[in-house]
Design a protein around this motif. Structure first.
Motif, PDB file in Angstrom:
ATOM      1  N   ASP A  56     -46.425 -16.047  41.146  1.00 20.44           N
ATOM      2  CA  ASP A  56     -47.766 -16.600  40.961  1.00 20.44           C
ATOM      3  C   ASP A  56     -47.790 -18.091  41.280  1.00 20.44           C
ATOM      4  N   ASP A  57     -46.717 -18.793  40.917  1.00 15.92           N
ATOM      5  CA  ASP A  57     -46.644 -20.216  41.241  1.00 15.92           C
ATOM      6  C   ASP A  57     -46.583 -20.432  42.752  1.00 15.92           C
ATOM      7  N   LEU A  58     -45.837 -19.594  43.464  1.00 13.09           N
ATOM      8  CA  LEU A  58     -45.789 -19.707  44.918  1.00 13.09           C
ATOM      9  C   LEU A  58     -47.166 -19.456  45.525  1.00 13.09           C
ATOM     10  N   ASP A  59     -47.881 -18.478  44.979  1.00 16.75           N
ATOM     11  CA  ASP A  59     -49.238 -18.204  45.472  1.00 16.75           C
ATOM     12  C   ASP A  59     -50.137 -19.413  45.256  1.00 16.75           C
ATOM     13  N   ASN A  60     -50.064 -20.031  44.079  1.00 19.85           N
ATOM     14  CA  ASN A  60     -50.905 -21.194  43.806  1.00 19.85           C
ATOM     15  C   ASN A  60     -50.481 -22.412  44.632  1.00 19.85           C
ATOM     16  N   ARG A  61     -49.199 -22.543  44.909  1.00 19.51           N
ATOM     17  CA  ARG A  61     -48.767 -23.665  45.753  1.00 19.51           C
ATOM     18  C   ARG A  61     -49.290 -23.511  47.178  1.00 19.51           C
ATOM     19  N   GLY A  62     -49.457 -22.270  47.622  1.00 23.79           N
ATOM     20  CA  GLY A  62     -50.059 -22.059  48.935  1.00 23.79           C
ATOM     21  C   GLY A  62     -51.548 -22.349  48.966  1.00 23.79           C
ATOM     22  N   ARG A  63     -52.155 -22.534  47.785  1.00 25.87           N
ATOM     23  CA  ARG A  63     -53.590 -22.822  47.704  1.00 25.87           C
ATOM     24  C   ARG A  63     -53.860 -24.275  47.286  1.00 25.87           C
ATOM     25  N   ARG A  64     -52.855 -25.126  47.331  1.00 24.39           N
ATOM     26  CA  ARG A  64     -53.025 -26.499  46.833  1.00 24.39           C
ATOM     27  C   ARG A  64     -54.104 -27.261  47.591  1.00 24.39           C
ATOM     28  N   ASN A  65     -54.279 -26.976  48.860  1.00 22.15           N
ATOM     29  CA  ASN A  65     -55.280 -27.689  49.662  1.00 22.15           C
ATOM     30  C   ASN A  65     -56.636 -26.990  49.659  1.00 22.15           C
ATOM     31  N   ASN A  66     -56.775 -25.898  48.871  1.00 22.15           N
ATOM     32  CA  ASN A  66     -58.021 -25.129  48.883  1.00 22.15           C
ATOM     33  C   ASN A  66     -59.014 -25.654  47.858  1.00 22.15           C
ATOM     34  N   ASN A 119     -81.457 -11.372  45.179  1.00 21.41           N
ATOM     35  CA  ASN A 119     -81.621 -12.174  43.963  1.00 21.41           C
ATOM     36  C   ASN A 119     -80.297 -12.475  43.265  1.00 21.41           C
ATOM     37  N   SER A 120     -79.203 -12.002  43.794  1.00 17.21           N
ATOM     38  CA  SER A 120     -77.904 -12.234  43.151  1.00 17.21           C
ATOM     39  C   SER A 120     -77.358 -13.606  43.531  1.00 17.21           C
ATOM     40  N   ALA A 121     -76.346 -14.035  42.799  1.00 15.91           N
ATOM     41  CA  ALA A 121     -75.738 -15.341  43.065  1.00 15.91           C
ATOM     42  C   ALA A 121     -75.028 -15.320  44.415  1.00 15.91           C
ATOM     43  N   PRO A 122     -75.054 -16.421  45.135  1.00 16.38           N
ATOM     44  CA  PRO A 122     -74.379 -16.447  46.442  1.00 16.38           C
ATOM     45  C   PRO A 122     -72.869 -16.363  46.279  1.00 16.38           C
ATOM     46  N   ARG A 123     -72.219 -15.883  47.299  1.00 15.32           N
ATOM     47  CA  ARG A 123     -70.764 -15.810  47.284  1.00 15.32           C
ATOM     48  C   ARG A 123     -70.147 -17.208  47.371  1.00 15.32           C
ATOM     49  N   ASP A 124     -68.994 -17.353  46.758  1.00 12.68           N
ATOM     50  CA  ASP A 124     -68.297 -18.638  46.809  1.00 12.68           C
ATOM     51  C   ASP A 124     -67.802 -18.913  48.229  1.00 12.68           C
ATOM     52  N   VAL A 125     -67.629 -20.191  48.511  1.00 14.60           N
ATOM     53  CA  VAL A 125     -67.071 -20.641  49.787  1.00 14.60           C
ATOM     54  C   VAL A 125     -65.686 -21.204  49.506  1.00 14.60           C
ATOM     55  N   ILE A 126     -64.687 -20.695  50.204  1.00 12.31           N
ATOM     56  CA  ILE A 126     -63.316 -21.174  50.063  1.00 12.31           C
ATOM     57  C   ILE A 126     -62.936 -21.893  51.351  1.00 12.31           C
ATOM     58  N   CYS A 127     -62.461 -23.108  51.199  1.00  9.99           N
ATOM     59  CA  CYS A 127     -62.079 -23.902  52.367  1.00  9.99           C
ATOM     60  C   CYS A 127     -60.712 -24.530  52.120  1.00  9.99           C
ATOM     61  N   ARG A 128     -60.037 -24.812  53.198  1.00  9.72           N
ATOM     62  CA  ARG A 128     -58.737 -25.483  53.133  1.00  9.72           C
ATOM     63  C   ARG A 128     -58.839 -26.815  53.844  1.00  9.72           C
ATOM     64  N   VAL A 129     -58.644 -27.880  53.079  1.00 16.19           N
ATOM     65  CA  VAL A 129     -58.681 -29.236  53.624  1.00 16.19           C
ATOM     66  C   VAL A 129     -57.310 -29.533  54.242  1.00 16.19           C
ATOM     67  N   HIS A 130     -57.331 -30.117  55.416  1.00  8.49           N
ATOM     68  CA  HIS A 130     -56.072 -30.328  56.139  1.00  8.49           C
ATOM     69  C   HIS A 130     -55.165 -31.309  55.407  1.00  8.49           C
ATOM     70  N   HIS A 131     -55.717 -32.390  54.876  1.00 10.36           N
ATOM     71  CA  HIS A 131     -54.919 -33.410  54.194  1.00 10.36           C
ATOM     72  C   HIS A 131     -55.090 -33.253  52.678  1.00 10.36           C
ATOM     73  N   PHE A 132     -53.953 -33.161  51.991  1.00 12.41           N
ATOM     74  CA  PHE A 132     -53.989 -32.955  50.540  1.00 12.41           C
ATOM     75  C   PHE A 132     -54.596 -34.162  49.829  1.00 12.41           C
ATOM     76  N   THR A 133     -54.286 -35.369  50.293  1.00 11.71           N
ATOM     77  CA  THR A 133     -54.834 -36.560  49.632  1.00 11.71           C
ATOM     78  C   THR A 133     -56.354 -36.595  49.735  1.00 11.71           C
ATOM     79  N   LEU A 134     -56.891 -36.173  50.863  1.00  3.98           N
ATOM     80  CA  LEU A 134     -58.347 -36.150  51.012  1.00  3.98           C
ATOM     81  C   LEU A 134     -58.964 -35.097  50.093  1.00  3.98           C
ATOM     82  N   GLN A 159     -60.701 -25.916  41.818  1.00  4.67           N
ATOM     83  CA  GLN A 159     -59.427 -25.701  42.479  1.00  4.67           C
ATOM     84  C   GLN A 159     -59.241 -24.203  42.682  1.00  4.67           C
ATOM     85  N   ASP A 160     -58.922 -23.792  43.885  1.00  2.00           N
ATOM     86  CA  ASP A 160     -58.722 -22.375  44.175  1.00  2.00           C
ATOM     87  C   ASP A 160     -57.359 -21.941  43.629  1.00  2.00           C
TER      88      ASP A 160
END
Length: 271
Positions: A56-66, A119-134, A159-160
Motif C-alpha cells: 500500500d505504501d508503494l502504491d501511495n508513493r506512486g501517487r505522490r504527484n497526483n 443531477n448527480s455529483a460530477p466525477r472527480d478529476v485526477i491529475c499528475r503534476v510533473h514537478h513534485f515541488t509545484l 491528495q490522491d
C-alpha cells in the motif's frame, strides 16, 4: 463355564483399554499439531499484514504527484472537455499567477467510472503534476484558503491515495471524530498510520490491534473498528463442528424368524 466367560470379559476390557490409550495418544498429537498450526497462522497473518502495508505504501508513493480535484462540473453530453486547460486555469489562480502561465501535467482524466445522472455529483478529476515541488505549492495554497470557488462552483483538492488507504481512513473515522471533538491534532503517515502528539507523547495507530491502547492512552471512548486488512481481528473463530454422541443400539437376541418373508422368497425364486 463362568471362569471362561470371566476370562473372555477380561480380555475384552483389556482390548478396550488399549484402544482408549491409543485414542488418547492420537488426541494429544492432534492437539499439539493444532497448536502448531495456530501459531503458524498467527505468524503468517502478521507477515501478510506487514506486506499489505508496504504494498500500500508503494502504491501511495506512486501517487505522490497526483491531485484529486472534486467539484469540477462536467460538460453536457456530446461536448468535449479540455481538462488540461481547466486545471491550468484553476492551479494558476491558486498560485496567483497569470492564467496563461504554462503548467506541466503528465496526465489528467476523470475518475474511471461511468458517468452518473444529470443531477448527480460530477466525477472527480485526477491529475499528475510533473514537478513534485509545484504540486506541493498548489496543495499548500489550497489548504490556506477557506474555500475554493472556481467558475461559480465550490472545488476541493485532495491528495490522491490508494483505495485501501481510503478504506482504512473510513474505518478510523470514529476515532478521528473524537480527536476533532477534543481538539487533538492528528496527521496521516505513510506507510498508513494515524499519528497524534499529546502531552509530550507520540501515539500512533498502524494496525487494527493498536486501536484499544491508543484510545485508552488518550482517555477516549472505546469504539469498534473493523480490520482494514480483511476481516475483524477481534471476531472469535468459527465454532468447530460437533460430532453426535455415540448411542448404543438395543438388540433383541430372541427376535422371531420372519416366516412370511421366507415364504414370499420361496414362492418367487426360481427352483
Amino acid at each position: 463355564k463362568f471362569d471362561a466367560r470371566f476370562e473372555e470379559l477380561g480380555a475384552d476390557v483389556k482390548h478396550l483399554g488399549g484402544r482408549v490409550q491409543d485414542l488418547e495418544e492420537d488426541r494429544e498429537a492432534a492437539i499439539t499439531q493444532t497448536q502448531h498450526f495456530e501459531t503458524l497462522l498467527s505468524t503468517q497473518a502478521t507477515q501478510i499484514a506487514s506486506l499489505f502495508r508496504w504494498v500500500d505504501d508503494l502504491d501511495n508513493r506512486g501517487r505522490r504527484n497526483n491531485i484529486r480535484v472534486r467539484g469540477l462540473p462536467e460538460p453536457p453530453l456530446g461536448e468535449t472537455e479540455n481538462i488540461d486547460l481547466t486545471l491550468q486555469t484553476l492551479f494558476n489562480e491558486l498560485l496567483q499567477r497569470s492564467h496563461d502561465t504554462p503548467f506541466h501535467l503528465d496526465r489528467a482524466h476523470r475518475a474511471l467510472r461511468a458517468r452518473g445522472a444529470p443531477n448527480s455529483a460530477p466525477r472527480d478529476v485526477i491529475c499528475r503534476v510533473h514537478h513534485f515541488t509545484l504540486k506541493e505549492e498548489v496543495m499548500k495554497a489550497a489548504r490556506n484558503m477557506p474555500s475554493i470557488i472556481f467558475d461559480d462552483h465550490t472545488v476541493e483538492l485532495f491528495q490522491d491515495v490508494s483505495r485501501s488507504t481510503l478504506l482504512a481512513r473510513r474505518e478510523l473515522k470514529p476515532v478521528t471524530d473524537q480527536l476533532r471533538a477534543r481538539s487533538i491534532r492528528y496527521r496521516w503517515g505513510y506507510p498508513f498510520a494515524l499519528h497524534v502528539r499529546a502531552d509530550n507523547r507520540s501515539l500512533s495507530i498502524s494496525t487494527p490491534e493498536d486501536v484499544p491502547d491508543f484510545l485508552q492512552a488518550l482517555e477516549l471512548s472505546p469504539v469498534t473498528v473493523l480490520g482494514w486488512f480483511g476481516g475483524d481481528p477481534n471476531a472469535p473463530p468459527p465454532p468447530l463442528p460437533q460430532r453426535q454422541p455415540w448411542r448404543t443400539a438395543r438388540r433383541d437376541r430372541r427376535r422371531p424368524l420372519d416366516t412370511t418373508r421366507g415364504a414370499d422368497r420361496s414362492s418367487t425364486d426360481p427352483p
